[in-house]
Design a protein around this motif. Structure first.
Motif, PDB file in Angstrom:
ATOM      1  N   LEU A  29       0.794  -1.225   0.000  1.00  0.00           N
ATOM      2  CA  LEU A  29       0.000   0.000   0.000  1.00  0.00           C
ATOM      3  C   LEU A  29       0.829   1.279   0.000  1.00  0.00           C
ATOM      4  O   LEU A  29       0.316   2.358  -0.287  1.00  0.00           O
ATOM      5  N   GLY A  30       2.107   1.175   0.353  1.00  0.00           N
ATOM      6  CA  GLY A  30       3.003   2.324   0.268  1.00  0.00           C
ATOM      7  C   GLY A  30       2.458   3.569   0.928  1.00  0.00           C
ATOM      8  O   GLY A  30       2.072   3.563   2.102  1.00  0.00           O
ATOM      9  N   ASP A  31       2.378   4.662   0.163  1.00  0.00           N
ATOM     10  CA  ASP A  31       1.940   5.937   0.730  1.00  0.00           C
ATOM     11  C   ASP A  31       0.413   6.075   0.772  1.00  0.00           C
ATOM     12  O   ASP A  31      -0.098   7.158   1.041  1.00  0.00           O
ATOM     13  N   GLN A  32      -0.307   4.997   0.537  1.00  0.00           N
ATOM     14  CA  GLN A  32      -1.769   5.045   0.646  1.00  0.00           C
ATOM     15  C   GLN A  32      -2.243   4.971   2.099  1.00  0.00           C
ATOM     16  O   GLN A  32      -3.403   5.230   2.391  1.00  0.00           O
ATOM     17  N   VAL A  33      -1.311   4.590   3.003  1.00  0.00           N
ATOM     18  CA  VAL A  33      -1.674   4.451   4.413  1.00  0.00           C
ATOM     19  C   VAL A  33      -0.620   5.122   5.297  1.00  0.00           C
ATOM     20  O   VAL A  33       0.512   5.363   4.863  1.00  0.00           O
ATOM     21  N   GLU A  34      -1.016   5.420   6.522  1.00  0.00           N
ATOM     22  CA  GLU A  34      -0.108   5.960   7.532  1.00  0.00           C
ATOM     23  C   GLU A  34      -0.241   5.120   8.803  1.00  0.00           C
ATOM     24  O   GLU A  34      -1.350   4.742   9.188  1.00  0.00           O
ATOM     25  N   PHE A  35       0.894   4.854   9.455  1.00  0.00           N
ATOM     26  CA  PHE A  35       0.863   4.108  10.711  1.00  0.00           C
ATOM     27  C   PHE A  35       2.230   4.228  11.362  1.00  0.00           C
ATOM     28  O   PHE A  35       3.207   4.655  10.749  1.00  0.00           O
ATOM     29  N   PHE A  36       2.298   3.880  12.647  1.00  0.00           N
ATOM     30  CA  PHE A  36       3.605   3.726  13.273  1.00  0.00           C
ATOM     31  C   PHE A  36       3.691   2.312  13.831  1.00  0.00           C
ATOM     32  O   PHE A  36       2.682   1.706  14.200  1.00  0.00           O
ATOM     33  N   PRO A  55     -12.877  -1.850  11.885  1.00  0.00           N
ATOM     34  CA  PRO A  55     -12.833  -0.445  11.448  1.00  0.00           C
ATOM     35  C   PRO A  55     -12.630   0.497  12.634  1.00  0.00           C
ATOM     36  O   PRO A  55     -13.108   0.240  13.745  1.00  0.00           O
ATOM     37  N   GLY A  56     -11.938   1.597  12.393  1.00  0.00           N
ATOM     38  CA  GLY A  56     -11.532   2.491  13.472  1.00  0.00           C
ATOM     39  C   GLY A  56     -12.656   3.162  14.215  1.00  0.00           C
ATOM     40  O   GLY A  56     -12.535   3.457  15.410  1.00  0.00           O
ATOM     41  N   LYS A  97     -12.209   8.699  11.913  1.00  0.00           N
ATOM     42  CA  LYS A  97     -12.699   7.968  10.751  1.00  0.00           C
ATOM     43  C   LYS A  97     -11.533   7.588   9.835  1.00  0.00           C
ATOM     44  O   LYS A  97     -10.488   8.225   9.846  1.00  0.00           O
ATOM     45  N   GLY A  98     -11.760   6.553   9.034  1.00  0.00           N
ATOM     46  CA  GLY A  98     -10.774   6.170   8.037  1.00  0.00           C
ATOM     47  C   GLY A  98      -9.611   5.357   8.578  1.00  0.00           C
ATOM     48  O   GLY A  98      -8.556   5.291   7.939  1.00  0.00           O
ATOM     49  N   TYR A  99      -9.791   4.730   9.741  1.00  0.00           N
ATOM     50  CA  TYR A  99      -8.733   3.916  10.333  1.00  0.00           C
ATOM     51  C   TYR A  99      -9.141   2.441  10.352  1.00  0.00           C
ATOM     52  O   TYR A  99     -10.318   2.096  10.211  1.00  0.00           O
ATOM     53  N   ALA A 100      -8.149   1.594  10.532  1.00  0.00           N
ATOM     54  CA  ALA A 100      -8.383   0.159  10.696  1.00  0.00           C
ATOM     55  C   ALA A 100      -7.437  -0.363  11.773  1.00  0.00           C
ATOM     56  O   ALA A 100      -6.290   0.059  11.847  1.00  0.00           O
ATOM     57  N   ARG A 101      -7.961  -1.261  12.602  1.00  0.00           N
ATOM     58  CA  ARG A 101      -7.103  -1.940  13.575  1.00  0.00           C
ATOM     59  C   ARG A 101      -6.838  -3.351  13.081  1.00  0.00           C
ATOM     60  O   ARG A 101      -7.749  -4.150  12.920  1.00  0.00           O
ATOM     61  N   PHE A 102      -5.555  -3.637  12.861  1.00  0.00           N
ATOM     62  CA  PHE A 102      -5.133  -4.978  12.455  1.00  0.00           C
ATOM     63  C   PHE A 102      -4.470  -5.657  13.649  1.00  0.00           C
ATOM     64  O   PHE A 102      -3.476  -5.151  14.187  1.00  0.00           O
ATOM     65  N   THR A 103      -4.987  -6.804  14.057  1.00  0.00           N
ATOM     66  CA  THR A 103      -4.421  -7.534  15.193  1.00  0.00           C
ATOM     67  C   THR A 103      -3.404  -8.536  14.675  1.00  0.00           C
ATOM     68  O   THR A 103      -3.760  -9.608  14.181  1.00  0.00           O
ATOM     69  N   PHE A 104      -2.125  -8.197  14.788  1.00  0.00           N
ATOM     70  CA  PHE A 104      -1.072  -9.081  14.264  1.00  0.00           C
ATOM     71  C   PHE A 104      -0.755 -10.222  15.213  1.00  0.00           C
ATOM     72  O   PHE A 104       0.008 -11.130  14.868  1.00  0.00           O
ATOM     73  N   GLY A 105      -1.335 -10.202  16.409  1.00  0.00           N
ATOM     74  CA  GLY A 105      -1.140 -11.319  17.335  1.00  0.00           C
ATOM     75  C   GLY A 105      -2.081 -12.471  17.093  1.00  0.00           C
ATOM     76  O   GLY A 105      -1.920 -13.544  17.656  1.00  0.00           O
ATOM     77  N   ARG A 106      -3.085 -12.255  16.236  1.00  0.00           N
ATOM     78  CA  ARG A 106      -4.089 -13.295  16.003  1.00  0.00           C
ATOM     79  C   ARG A 106      -3.749 -14.191  14.808  1.00  0.00           C
ATOM     80  O   ARG A 106      -3.812 -15.409  14.892  1.00  0.00           O
ATOM     81  N   GLY A 129       2.610  -5.148  22.387  1.00  0.00           N
ATOM     82  CA  GLY A 129       1.188  -5.354  22.168  1.00  0.00           C
ATOM     83  C   GLY A 129       0.911  -6.256  20.990  1.00  0.00           C
ATOM     84  O   GLY A 129       1.798  -6.946  20.477  1.00  0.00           O
ATOM     85  N   ILE A 130      -0.343  -6.204  20.513  1.00  0.00           N
ATOM     86  CA  ILE A 130      -0.753  -7.108  19.434  1.00  0.00           C
ATOM     87  C   ILE A 130      -1.508  -6.390  18.319  1.00  0.00           C
ATOM     88  O   ILE A 130      -2.012  -7.036  17.406  1.00  0.00           O
ATOM     89  N   HIS A 131      -1.591  -5.040  18.400  1.00  0.00           N
ATOM     90  CA  HIS A 131      -2.392  -4.298  17.432  1.00  0.00           C
ATOM     91  C   HIS A 131      -1.559  -3.273  16.662  1.00  0.00           C
ATOM     92  O   HIS A 131      -0.628  -2.681  17.217  1.00  0.00           O
ATOM     93  N   LEU A 132      -1.958  -3.043  15.401  1.00  0.00           N
ATOM     94  CA  LEU A 132      -1.404  -1.960  14.606  1.00  0.00           C
ATOM     95  C   LEU A 132      -2.558  -1.083  14.134  1.00  0.00           C
ATOM     96  O   LEU A 132      -3.545  -1.578  13.583  1.00  0.00           O
ATOM     97  N   TRP A 133      -2.430   0.221  14.348  1.00  0.00           N
ATOM     98  CA  TRP A 133      -3.462   1.212  14.036  1.00  0.00           C
ATOM     99  C   TRP A 133      -3.078   1.901  12.734  1.00  0.00           C
ATOM    100  O   TRP A 133      -2.041   2.536  12.645  1.00  0.00           O
ATOM    101  N   CYS A 134      -3.916   1.752  11.730  1.00  0.00           N
ATOM    102  CA  CYS A 134      -3.550   2.169  10.374  1.00  0.00           C
ATOM    103  C   CYS A 134      -4.570   3.162   9.824  1.00  0.00           C
ATOM    104  O   CYS A 134      -5.783   2.893   9.860  1.00  0.00           O
TER     105      CYS A 134
END
Length: 477
Positions: A398-405, A439-440, A447-456, A410-415
Motif C-alpha cells: 500500500l506504500g503511501d496510501q496508508v499511515e501508521f507507526f 474499522p476504526g 474515521k478512516g482507520y483500521a485496527r489490524f491484530t497481528f497477534g491473532r 502489544g498485538i495491534h497496529l493502528w492504520c
C-alpha cells in the motif's frame, strides 16, 4: 446456523430442515413476526438445492408456522401454533427494551464472521493458537496432582493464586501487592464491568481515551454513565485535558490503557504518566489502569505501569493472562484498596459465586513455573516477527496510501487509510475477499482507520491477509 442436515438419515433432508427451523422458532430464536432467511441464503448456508428449502418451507407453511408476505419474504406466523387463546411472548420488544445494551452492530457482524474458517482473522483481540500457552497446560494437567476441593472458594479467588499473582506483580511489574487486595476476575472485561456497576452510579461522568477499547463497550451506557473523550496521540493522552473535563463535567473516574494501547499501540510518555498521577491525587480522581500488554514489550524493557508509580493509592489496576497466556483461561485480576476490592468481590459473588478453581489452579501452576518466562520470551519474539511482517506488508502493498507507526509491543497496529472510505463497504469487501479486521470508528471518533491484530493471524498468513485488504481497498476507491 451451526447445523447441517444428516444426509445419511432415513428422514428426507427437507423434513430435517423443516423440523430444525420449527425447533428454532419454538426456542424463540425466530420470534413471531420475524423474517426468516431467504430460500437462496438458506440453500447456500446448508449446502442443499433451493428446491429442498422450498419443500421445507411448504411443510412449515402447511402447519401454519410460517407465511409469505409480499415485499417482506417468509415470516414466522404471529399466531404460530394456531390457538387463538394462546399468545407468544414478544421477544423482539423484550430484547429492545432490556437495560443491558447490545454491542455495536458492526462489532456483532465482525464477531459472527470471525468464526468462518476461510477468513484470515485480523480482528479478534486475542493470541493465535500457536502463540498461546496450551502446550504448557497439557504438561501441567499430565504431570501435576490436582488436590483442591472442587467447590465454592473464597469470593476474591483462590488464596494460592492470589499469592502467586502478588509475587508475579512484584517480579514482572514492580507493583507491591497483597493477596487481600487482589480480586480474581473472569478476564479484564469482568473487572471493568464490576467497577462500573459497583463504584459508579447512573449519571456519573467518566473520561476515556479516544480512540479506546472502552469506547466500543456498551457497559457504560447500560449503566447510565456519561463518557467524555480524551484525545490521544502516539504518546498517549494529554494530562491537562483531564483537568478540563473535571472542571466541566466533574468526572468521577479516568479509564486508561497506557501500555501499547488498544487500538493504537501507543505508549503513554513517562512525563505524562507522572503528571496524570499528580492530577489524580490533587483532584481525588481515581484512575482505572487496564494493563493487558505491558509484558509484551519486544525489547524486554520493563514498562512502568501507572500503578508502580502510584504513591497515593489512586490507581485501580486491572490485568489478565488473556493477551500473554491464553484468552480461554479467563483469568484476570483487580488490585486496589482492600475496601474497594471487598465490595467488588461481593458483587462478583452475586453474579457467579466466584471463579472456577480449575483454571485458577492451572494459572497458579503456570505462573509459578520455570516455563512461564520461557513462554513469555517466545511470545515476545513471535509478536515482534508478526509486527515486522505486517509493517513490511503494508509498505510493500500500500506504500503511501496508508499511515501508521510500528508499535514496540502489544498485538495491534493502528492504520490510517489516506483516501476517503466508507468503512462498512470496505469491511464488507474485505470479508468477501477473505480477511476481517476492525474499522476504526468502533473505537472512537476518528474515521478512516483500521485496527489490524497481528497477534491473532499466523506469520505465514499476514502477507496474504494484507494482500486481500489492499485488493479490497483498490476495489473500493
Amino acid at each position: 446456523m451451526d447445523w447441517k442436515p444428516n444426509r445419511h438419515s432415513s428422514i428426507p433432508v427437507y423434513k430435517q430442515i423443516a423440523a430444525h427451523i420449527e425447533q428454532l422458532i419454538s426456542n424463540g430464536e425466530y420470534p413471531a413476526g420475524s423474517v426468516l432467511p431467504s430460500e437462496r441464503a438458506l440453500s447456500k448456508e446448508l449446502q442443499v438445492n433451493r428446491s429442498t428449502i422450498v419443500a421445507a418451507f411448504e411443510e412449515l407453511r402447511a402447519l401454519g408456522i410460517i407465511e409469505s408476505l409480499q415485499g417482506k419474504g417468509t415470516i414466522v406466523s404471529k399466531n404460530i401454533w394456531g390457538g387463538t387463546n394462546r399468545r407468544i411472548p414478544n421477544w423482539e420488544k423484550l430484547i429492545e427494551t432490556g437495560s443491558f445494551l447490545p454491542n455495536p452492530s458492526m462489532m456483532r457482524t465482525i464477531r459472527k464472521e470471525m468464526y468462518h474458517q476461510d477468513l484470515i482473522d485480523l480482528a479478534s483481540g486475542e493470541l493465535s493458537p500457536e502463540l498461546s500457552a496450551s502446550p504448557y497446560f497439557r504438561k501441567i494437567l499430565a504431570t501435576e496432582d490436582f488436590t483442591y476441593h472442587v467447590g465454592y472458594d473464597h469470593p476474591q479467588g483462590n488464596l494460592n493464586l492470589r499469592q502467586t499473582i502478588a509475587q508475579h506483580l512484584k517480579e514482572y511489574r514492580n507493583i507491591s501487592a497483597t493477596p487481600s487486595s487482589i480480586l480474581v476476575t473472569s478476564g479484564a472485561q469482568q473487572a471493568l464491568y464490576l467497577i462500573v456497576q459497583c463504584l459508579l452510579q447512573n449519571g456519573d461522568a467518566v473520561a476515556i481515551e479516544d480512540p479506546s477499547y472502552c469506547y466500543s463497550l456498551p457497559l457504560f451506557k447500560s449503566a447510565g454513565i456519561r463518557s467524555f473523550l480524551l484525545p490521544s496521540d502516539e504518546q498517549g493522552v494529554d494530562p491537562e485535558d483531564i483537568i478540563d473535563l473535571y472542571k466541566k463535567h466533574r468526572i468521577k473516574m479516568v479509564f486508561l490503557n497506557p501500555n501499547f494501547q488498544n487500538p493504537t499501540g501507543s505508549l503513554l510518555h513517562i512525563d505524562r504518566r507522572k503528571r496524570i498521577l499528580e492530577i489524580s491525587s490533587y483532584y481525588g480522581i481515581p484512575i482505572v489502569e487496564d494493563d493487558p500488554y505491558s509484558l509484551t514489550a519486544f525489547d524486554q524493557t520493563k514498562v512502568p505501569t501507572l500503578k508502580s508509580l502510584d504513591q497515593n493509592g489512586t490507581v485501580l489496576y486491572i490485568s489478565s493472562l488473556s493477551k500473554i497466556v491464553a484468552s480461554g483461561l479467563r483469568i484476570g485480576w483487580i488490585f486496589g484498596p482492600q475496601k474497594a476490592i471487598e465490595r467488588l468481590a461481593d458483587a462478583k459473588q452475586q453474579i457467579d459465586f466466584g471463579h472456577s478453581i480449575i483454571p485458577e489452579w492451572v494459572a497458579k501452576q503456570f505462573l509459578s513455573s520455570e516455563d512461564f518466562p520461557i513462554h513469555l520470551q517466545k511470545l515476545r519474539n513471535s509478536l515482534a516477527c508478526n509486527r515486522d511482517k505486517i509493517v513490511f506488508s503494508l509498505h510493500d502493498l500500500l506504500g503511501d496510501q496508508v499511515e501508521f507507526f510500528a508499535p514496540d509491543g502489544g498485538i495491534h497496529l493502528w492504520c490510517k487509510v489516506k483516501s476517503e472510505i466508507d468503512e462498512q463497504q470496505l469491511l464488507n469487501e474485505s470479508i468477501r475477499r477473505g480477511v476481517v479486521y476492525v474499522p476504526g470508528s468502533i473505537f472512537g471518533t476518528k474515521k478512516g482507520y483500521a485496527r489490524f491484530t497481528f497477534g491473532r493471524a499466523s506469520e505465514d498468513h499476514i502477507y496474504d491477509a494484507m494482500t486481500r485488504f489492499s485488493e479490497a481497498l483498490r476495489h473500493h476507491v
